[in-house]
Design a protein around this motif. Structure first.
Motif, PDB file in Angstrom:
ATOM      1  N   LEU A  24       0.866  -1.175   0.000  1.00  0.00           N
ATOM      2  CA  LEU A  24       0.000   0.000   0.000  1.00  0.00           C
ATOM      3  C   LEU A  24       0.905   1.227   0.000  1.00  0.00           C
ATOM      4  CD1 LEU A  24      -3.089   0.652   0.211  1.00  0.00           C
ATOM      5  CD2 LEU A  24      -2.629   1.168   2.601  1.00  0.00           C
ATOM      6  N   ILE A  25       0.867   1.980  -1.093  1.00  0.00           N
ATOM      7  CA  ILE A  25       1.780   3.091  -1.320  1.00  0.00           C
ATOM      8  C   ILE A  25       1.034   4.405  -1.111  1.00  0.00           C
ATOM      9  CG2 ILE A  25       3.321   4.171  -3.009  1.00  0.00           C
ATOM     10  CD1 ILE A  25       3.031   1.303  -4.492  1.00  0.00           C
ATOM     11  N   GLN A  26       1.638   5.305  -0.336  1.00  0.00           N
ATOM     12  CA  GLN A  26       1.054   6.618  -0.071  1.00  0.00           C
ATOM     13  C   GLN A  26       1.823   7.671  -0.847  1.00  0.00           C
ATOM     14  OE1 GLN A  26      -1.696   6.968   1.770  1.00  0.00           O
ATOM     15  NE2 GLN A  26      -1.675   4.807   2.260  1.00  0.00           N
ATOM     16  N   GLY A  27       1.115   8.621  -1.428  1.00  0.00           N
ATOM     17  CA  GLY A  27       1.782   9.689  -2.147  1.00  0.00           C
ATOM     18  C   GLY A  27       0.919  10.932  -2.252  1.00  0.00           C
ATOM     19  N   LYS A  28       1.533  11.968  -2.815  1.00  0.00           N
ATOM     20  CA  LYS A  28       0.868  13.257  -2.978  1.00  0.00           C
ATOM     21  C   LYS A  28       1.365  13.883  -4.269  1.00  0.00           C
ATOM     22  CE  LYS A  28       0.727  17.776  -0.658  1.00  0.00           C
ATOM     23  NZ  LYS A  28       1.142  18.486   0.565  1.00  0.00           N
ATOM     24  N   GLY A  29       0.481  14.572  -4.953  1.00  0.00           N
ATOM     25  CA  GLY A  29       0.838  15.307  -6.160  1.00  0.00           C
ATOM     26  C   GLY A  29      -0.027  16.543  -6.249  1.00  0.00           C
ATOM     27  N   TRP A  30       0.139  17.278  -7.352  1.00  0.00           N
ATOM     28  CA  TRP A  30      -0.580  18.529  -7.523  1.00  0.00           C
ATOM     29  C   TRP A  30      -1.347  18.518  -8.835  1.00  0.00           C
ATOM     30  CZ3 TRP A  30      -0.340  22.385  -3.812  1.00  0.00           C
ATOM     31  CH2 TRP A  30       0.555  22.136  -2.774  1.00  0.00           C
ATOM     32  N   VAL A  31      -2.587  18.992  -8.798  1.00  0.00           N
ATOM     33  CA  VAL A  31      -3.391  19.197  -9.996  1.00  0.00           C
ATOM     34  C   VAL A  31      -3.249  20.666 -10.364  1.00  0.00           C
ATOM     35  CG1 VAL A  31      -5.721  19.205 -10.959  1.00  0.00           C
ATOM     36  CG2 VAL A  31      -5.038  17.386  -9.397  1.00  0.00           C
ATOM     37  N   ARG A  32      -2.836  20.932 -11.595  1.00  0.00           N
ATOM     38  CA  ARG A  32      -2.670  22.309 -12.099  1.00  0.00           C
ATOM     39  C   ARG A  32      -1.847  23.187 -11.149  1.00  0.00           C
ATOM     40  NH1 ARG A  32      -7.713  20.773 -12.920  1.00  0.00           N
ATOM     41  NH2 ARG A  32      -8.582  22.050 -11.275  1.00  0.00           N
ATOM     42  N   GLU A  33      -0.896  22.576 -10.442  1.00  0.00           N
ATOM     43  CA  GLU A  33       0.024  23.306  -9.555  1.00  0.00           C
ATOM     44  C   GLU A  33      -0.657  24.038  -8.404  1.00  0.00           C
ATOM     45  OE1 GLU A  33       3.393  23.034  -9.800  1.00  0.00           O
ATOM     46  OE2 GLU A  33       3.078  21.710 -11.497  1.00  0.00           O
ATOM     47  N   VAL A  34      -1.976  23.854  -8.212  1.00  0.00           N
ATOM     48  CA  VAL A  34      -2.656  24.585  -7.142  1.00  0.00           C
ATOM     49  C   VAL A  34      -3.398  23.685  -6.152  1.00  0.00           C
ATOM     50  CG1 VAL A  34      -2.948  26.710  -8.464  1.00  0.00           C
ATOM     51  CG2 VAL A  34      -4.722  24.978  -8.557  1.00  0.00           C
TER      52      VAL A  34
END
Length: 184
Positions: free
Chosen positions: A69-79
């Motif tokens: 189970l991998i946890q992560g974070k990213g950004w949509v349209r840099e905002v």
């Protein structure tokens, strides 16, 4: 006849993929999934992807690996910060990808970080449940939110909406608190 039925039921429970008698979490021994989870997150429209390795766990059932189970974070349209859960059965390719906080039902808040991940089901429950506690960003404050996953017969994960909804607006802060409420 009664004895035969008891033995048959016991054998069926022991060999059923849902009979998750002793589920545990451990740190992954390998991170071969890194490149594939980042590619998958980008495919879902995220950029600036960060993996949270301290909250990524291999899930074991009686010592046998079910997946990671991998946890992560990213950004949509840099905002808009969006957290996600990835599931890899073999530790290499990504079998499932689920955006969590920051999209869908949670698109009005941003995902600040994963606070903790843990088992909330009882040791002998038929279906294991894992909870993720997030710190969320609202317009003028931070708070907590939750995301619960379970396992199906194929050892795929699924979003457990009804259990997640039980925790909404509960202000629980720890996996131990979630476990206590869930097991009542």
């Amino acid at each position: 006849m009664k004895k035969f039925f008891s033995y048959s039921a016991l054998a069926l429970m022991m060999f059923s993929p849902l009979a998750l008698a002793s589920v545990s979490l451990s740190q992954p021994k390998s991170t071969e999934f890194d490149k594939t989870i980042i590619t998958e997150a980008e495919h879902h429209g995220l950029s600036r992807i960060e993996l949270d390795k301290s909250q990524t766990f291999t899930v074991l059932n009686n010592g046998k690996v079910l997946g990671t189970l991998i946890q992560g974070k990213g950004w949509v349209r840099e905002v808009q910060p969006v957290c996600f859960v990835g599931w890899s059965k073999d530790g290499k390719k990504i079998d499932q990808f689920m955006p969590t906080i920051g999209q869908g039902d949670w698109e009005t808040v941003g995902c600040h970080k994963v606070e903790s991940v843990g088992l909330i089901s009882k040791k002998d429950d038929e279906n294991a449940k894992l909870a993720v506690i997030y710190t969320i960003e609202a317009s003028d404050h931070y708070g907590n939110d939750y995301y619960v996953v379970g396992f199906n017969k194929s050892n795929d994960i699924f979003y457990d909406e009804s259990t997640t909804e039980k925790f909404q607006n509960s202000y629980l802060k720890t996996i131990a608190d979630l476990r206590k409420v869930y097991q009542k």
